[in-house]
Design a protein around this motif. Sequence first.
Motif, PDB file in Angstrom:
ATOM      1  N   TYR A   1     -38.926 -12.744  12.167  1.00  0.00           N
ATOM      2  CA  TYR A   1     -37.470 -12.507  12.069  1.00  0.00           C
ATOM      3  C   TYR A   1     -37.169 -11.037  11.809  1.00  0.00           C
ATOM      4  O   TYR A   1     -37.613 -10.459  10.814  1.00  0.00           O
ATOM      5  CB  TYR A   1     -36.860 -13.365  10.950  1.00  0.00           C
ATOM      6  N   GLU A   2     -36.402 -10.422  12.693  1.00  0.00           N
ATOM      7  CA  GLU A   2     -36.004  -9.018  12.534  1.00  0.00           C
ATOM      8  C   GLU A   2     -34.622  -8.969  11.882  1.00  0.00           C
ATOM      9  O   GLU A   2     -33.680  -9.613  12.373  1.00  0.00           O
ATOM     10  CB  GLU A   2     -35.931  -8.329  13.907  1.00  0.00           C
TER      11      GLU A   2
ATOM     12  N   ALA B   1     -30.987  -8.419  10.993  1.00  0.00           N
ATOM     13  CA  ALA B   1     -29.867  -8.115  11.877  1.00  0.00           C
ATOM     14  C   ALA B   1     -28.832  -7.230  11.193  1.00  0.00           C
ATOM     15  O   ALA B   1     -27.905  -6.730  11.838  1.00  0.00           O
ATOM     16  CB  ALA B   1     -29.218  -9.410  12.359  1.00  0.00           C
ATOM     17  N   TYR B   2     -28.968  -7.050   9.883  1.00  0.00           N
ATOM     18  CA  TYR B   2     -28.034  -6.210   9.126  1.00  0.00           C
ATOM     19  C   TYR B   2     -28.686  -5.879   7.789  1.00  0.00           C
ATOM     20  O   TYR B   2     -29.780  -6.382   7.482  1.00  0.00           O
ATOM     21  CB  TYR B   2     -26.687  -6.918   8.929  1.00  0.00           C
TER      22      TYR B   2
ATOM     23  N   MET C   1     -18.323  -8.751   0.807  1.00  0.00           N
ATOM     24  CA  MET C   1     -19.132  -9.681   1.595  1.00  0.00           C
ATOM     25  C   MET C   1     -19.777 -10.778   0.743  1.00  0.00           C
ATOM     26  O   MET C   1     -20.453 -11.648   1.280  1.00  0.00           O
ATOM     27  CB  MET C   1     -20.220  -8.917   2.359  1.00  0.00           C
TER      28      MET C   1
ATOM     29  N   ALA D   1     -18.414 -13.333  -2.118  1.00  0.00           N
ATOM     30  CA  ALA D   1     -17.252 -13.772  -2.903  1.00  0.00           C
ATOM     31  C   ALA D   1     -17.613 -14.034  -4.365  1.00  0.00           C
ATOM     32  O   ALA D   1     -16.732 -14.080  -5.217  1.00  0.00           O
ATOM     33  CB  ALA D   1     -16.653 -15.032  -2.280  1.00  0.00           C
TER      34      ALA D   1
ATOM     35  N   ARG E   1     -31.300 -20.795  16.306  1.00  0.00           N
ATOM     36  CA  ARG E   1     -30.769 -19.415  16.379  1.00  0.00           C
ATOM     37  C   ARG E   1     -31.813 -18.360  16.011  1.00  0.00           C
ATOM     38  O   ARG E   1     -31.703 -17.211  16.379  1.00  0.00           O
ATOM     39  CB  ARG E   1     -29.554 -19.283  15.473  1.00  0.00           C
ATOM     40  N   TYR E   2     -32.795 -18.766  15.233  1.00  0.00           N
ATOM     41  CA  TYR E   2     -33.861 -17.836  14.839  1.00  0.00           C
ATOM     42  C   TYR E   2     -35.010 -18.660  14.276  1.00  0.00           C
ATOM     43  O   TYR E   2     -34.861 -19.841  13.990  1.00  0.00           O
ATOM     44  CB  TYR E   2     -33.383 -16.820  13.793  1.00  0.00           C
ATOM     45  N   GLY E   3     -36.134 -18.010  14.127  1.00  0.00           N
ATOM     46  CA  GLY E   3     -37.258 -18.672  13.479  1.00  0.00           C
ATOM     47  C   GLY E   3     -38.120 -19.500  14.423  1.00  0.00           C
ATOM     48  O   GLY E   3     -37.854 -19.618  15.623  1.00  0.00           O
TER      49      GLY E   3
ATOM     50  N   GLU F   1     -11.562 -17.011  -4.752  1.00  0.00           N
ATOM     51  CA  GLU F   1     -11.767 -15.648  -4.281  1.00  0.00           C
ATOM     52  C   GLU F   1     -11.423 -15.622  -2.787  1.00  0.00           C
ATOM     53  O   GLU F   1     -12.050 -16.318  -1.999  1.00  0.00           O
ATOM     54  CB  GLU F   1     -13.239 -15.275  -4.523  1.00  0.00           C
TER      55      GLU F   1
ATOM     56  N   ARG G   1     -12.557  -8.073  11.654  1.00  0.00           N
ATOM     57  CA  ARG G   1     -13.418  -6.985  11.181  1.00  0.00           C
ATOM     58  C   ARG G   1     -14.627  -6.868  12.097  1.00  0.00           C
ATOM     59  O   ARG G   1     -14.922  -7.793  12.861  1.00  0.00           O
ATOM     60  CB  ARG G   1     -13.890  -7.282   9.745  1.00  0.00           C
TER      61      ARG G   1
ATOM     62  N   LEU H   1     -21.486  -8.762  14.191  1.00  0.00           N
ATOM     63  CA  LEU H   1     -22.628  -8.591  15.088  1.00  0.00           C
ATOM     64  C   LEU H   1     -22.165  -8.718  16.544  1.00  0.00           C
ATOM     65  O   LEU H   1     -21.321  -9.554  16.858  1.00  0.00           O
ATOM     66  CB  LEU H   1     -23.688  -9.661  14.814  1.00  0.00           C
TER      67      LEU H   1
ATOM     68  N   GLU I   1     -26.917  -8.644  19.393  1.00  0.00           N
ATOM     69  CA  GLU I   1     -27.541  -8.653  18.062  1.00  0.00           C
ATOM     70  C   GLU I   1     -27.684 -10.083  17.539  1.00  0.00           C
ATOM     71  O   GLU I   1     -28.694 -10.446  16.947  1.00  0.00           O
ATOM     72  CB  GLU I   1     -26.694  -7.827  17.077  1.00  0.00           C
ATOM     73  N   ALA I   2     -26.654 -10.880  17.743  1.00  0.00           N
ATOM     74  CA  ALA I   2     -26.683 -12.254  17.237  1.00  0.00           C
ATOM     75  C   ALA I   2     -27.765 -13.078  17.933  1.00  0.00           C
ATOM     76  O   ALA I   2     -28.345 -13.981  17.343  1.00  0.00           O
ATOM     77  CB  ALA I   2     -25.317 -12.913  17.413  1.00  0.00           C
TER      78      ALA I   2
ATOM     79  N   ASN J   1     -32.760 -12.717  17.702  1.00  0.00           N
ATOM     80  CA  ASN J   1     -33.843 -13.488  17.097  1.00  0.00           C
ATOM     81  C   ASN J   1     -33.964 -14.903  17.685  1.00  0.00           C
ATOM     82  O   ASN J   1     -34.753 -15.704  17.192  1.00  0.00           O
ATOM     83  CB  ASN J   1     -33.632 -13.598  15.582  1.00  0.00           C
ATOM     84  N   GLY J   2     -33.164 -15.202  18.685  1.00  0.00           N
ATOM     85  CA  GLY J   2     -33.173 -16.555  19.249  1.00  0.00           C
ATOM     86  C   GLY J   2     -34.511 -16.898  19.878  1.00  0.00           C
ATOM     87  O   GLY J   2     -35.036 -16.109  20.656  1.00  0.00           O
ATOM     88  N   PRO J   3     -35.068 -18.072  19.560  1.00  0.00           N
ATOM     89  CA  PRO J   3     -36.363 -18.459  20.143  1.00  0.00           C
ATOM     90  C   PRO J   3     -36.264 -18.651  21.654  1.00  0.00           C
ATOM     91  O   PRO J   3     -37.216 -18.390  22.378  1.00  0.00           O
ATOM     92  CB  PRO J   3     -36.685 -19.795  19.467  1.00  0.00           C
TER      93      PRO J   3
ATOM     94  N   PHE K   1     -27.703 -19.478  23.181  1.00  0.00           N
ATOM     95  CA  PHE K   1     -28.933 -20.119  22.723  1.00  0.00           C
ATOM     96  C   PHE K   1     -29.202 -21.343  23.595  1.00  0.00           C
ATOM     97  O   PHE K   1     -28.286 -22.106  23.883  1.00  0.00           O
ATOM     98  CB  PHE K   1     -28.787 -20.596  21.270  1.00  0.00           C
TER      99      PHE K   1
END
Lengths: 493, 100
Positions: A100-101, A103-104, A237, A239, A330-332, B61, B68, B71, B75-76, B79-81, B88
């Motif tokens: 896993y790289e 992302a932020y 970021m 809460a 999504r990852y992993g 809160e 704003r 990613l 970028e998002a 890491n997708g396999p 995805f």
Amino acid sequence: MIDVSRLTATQIRDGIADRLFTAREVAEAALGRIEALDGQVHAFNQVTAELAYAAAERIDDAVASDVVLPPLAGVPVALKDNMNLLGTRTTCSSRILENYESAYDCTAVRRLLDAGALPVGKCNMDEFAFGSSTENSAFGPTHNPWDLERVPGGSSGGSAAAVSAGMATISLGSDTGGSIRQPGSLTGTVALKPTYGRVSRYGCVAFASSLDQIGPFAKTVGECALALNAISGKDPMDATSVDRPAEDFTATLAEGIAGLRVGVVTDLLEAEGCEGAVRDSVHAAAETFAALGAEVGEVELPSTAHGLSAYYIIGPAEASSNLARFDGIRYGHRVGDADDVLDLYMRSRAEGFGPETIRRVMLGTYALSAGYYDAYYGQAQKARTLIKRDFESAFERFDVLLTPTSPTVAFKIGERASDPLAMYLSDIYTIPVNLAGNCAVSLPSGLCPSSGLPIGLQIIGTHFAESTVLRAAAAFETALGFDPTPPLVREIQ
Amino acid sequence: MSISEEQVRHVALLARLKLTDEEVARLGEDLNSILGHIDTIRQLDLADVPPTAHALDVVNETRADEVRPCLSREEALANGPEVAEGAFVIPRIVGGGDAS
């Protein structure tokens, strides 16, 4: 070559500002120490030489153009491998995140680097922070620099060992039930768990969101205070991070502790399983506090007897929910030959998670499942209220509380690996602090007379009392004069 | 309270974990040992005690509901396999059968 392990963070910053040495030379020295010792210690999952040199170059450019240096300029720092930093992998010492790289950037890491620090690497840990020995890492255990056959504690064992062995001046860990303080205790380092909400967790992979907190390791109390200055404060970021006026945690360190009300927690000290040398060390510390002018008394926290039970329901319950995101989509890690999406989830997770992670996810899922929620999770949250009330009433009488950090000194690698319960008991003194959201520091109170291994003293403060806790720790540190250099480092110096 | 093997299998399904028979047996033992230790908490009379979900008294809160930076798609997906056409890739969830 300069020996960075003999310099404090402030000495490094000032030495660079005064042109005694360059930030690049500091980076070379820290990376050289990693090269020399990490083959034996295995504190790091990834060494980030390029990032360290790039950060050093920015500091050296600032010196060349006579810019005033920030407080941690040129200070080598190591980061627990559950904190994201662009340009690094964030593995949580798990197969499922092996590639896993980031992302932020994690906010606490970003703030440390904005204060001028040089990132030398990402540190080994118990997988997803589940453990007290750093043996539950998919990449092999970390070894304690005081005795390579022993564990450094955990889950932030790599961060603790990196500082202990002089491979970094400051490191960051995360603490859900003791994962900063217990390894601090076992490696003879100073380790701070700030108040819940003091430091943003944004970008730190979540374990138990109502308990997790990021904090620093260093060789001295003053350096922990400097690190807290850098990383604390509100973050939009996260809460749960709390908006409070900025404090300089170094400002009152030297004020002494005359009249400070110090409570020795007698029922915890008498708990079964606490080694005699550890108990003796806390009693000796209490005498030192009295000699320094503190008003030392005794207090009990009877509800903390339920702390371990409450923690091993709440922690795994929240973890089982947080770890649902690791689904191979999504990852992993992802199996390549899934029959359908359910098969993909179930086999990717089973292959990617190690045994302790599976154990905690199972325990947490069970505690939250239909028919058991009220009996376990509901009861644990109520027990948490009792523990919180115990602390509140103790803090009406005392400014800080003293307990051991860990009931034992560092144990042998493998000694508790086959018995989850024995491992869980490593954290009986630290867990109640997380449940109540308080702050606490662990610092060395001496060496065990028989084993020569460090013993840690835990100083607990109420919510947002870090300045008081650190002032008490600084006074004790000065009185004790402990040498935090482990034998492994003395041999090469 | 003791967990049966059937319950272990049910919890493993809820947790989306494919376990072998040996793992089911071992986890059953582990969970029973841990639950045996923490079971005292079920016996406590806490009827009048409110629960604590969060140690600090922080409530509601919120932030301004504004767009704003976030990613990028690349970028998002980085890491997708398995990734294709900006998305995805996953096994088919609905439909299937003859139409596929």
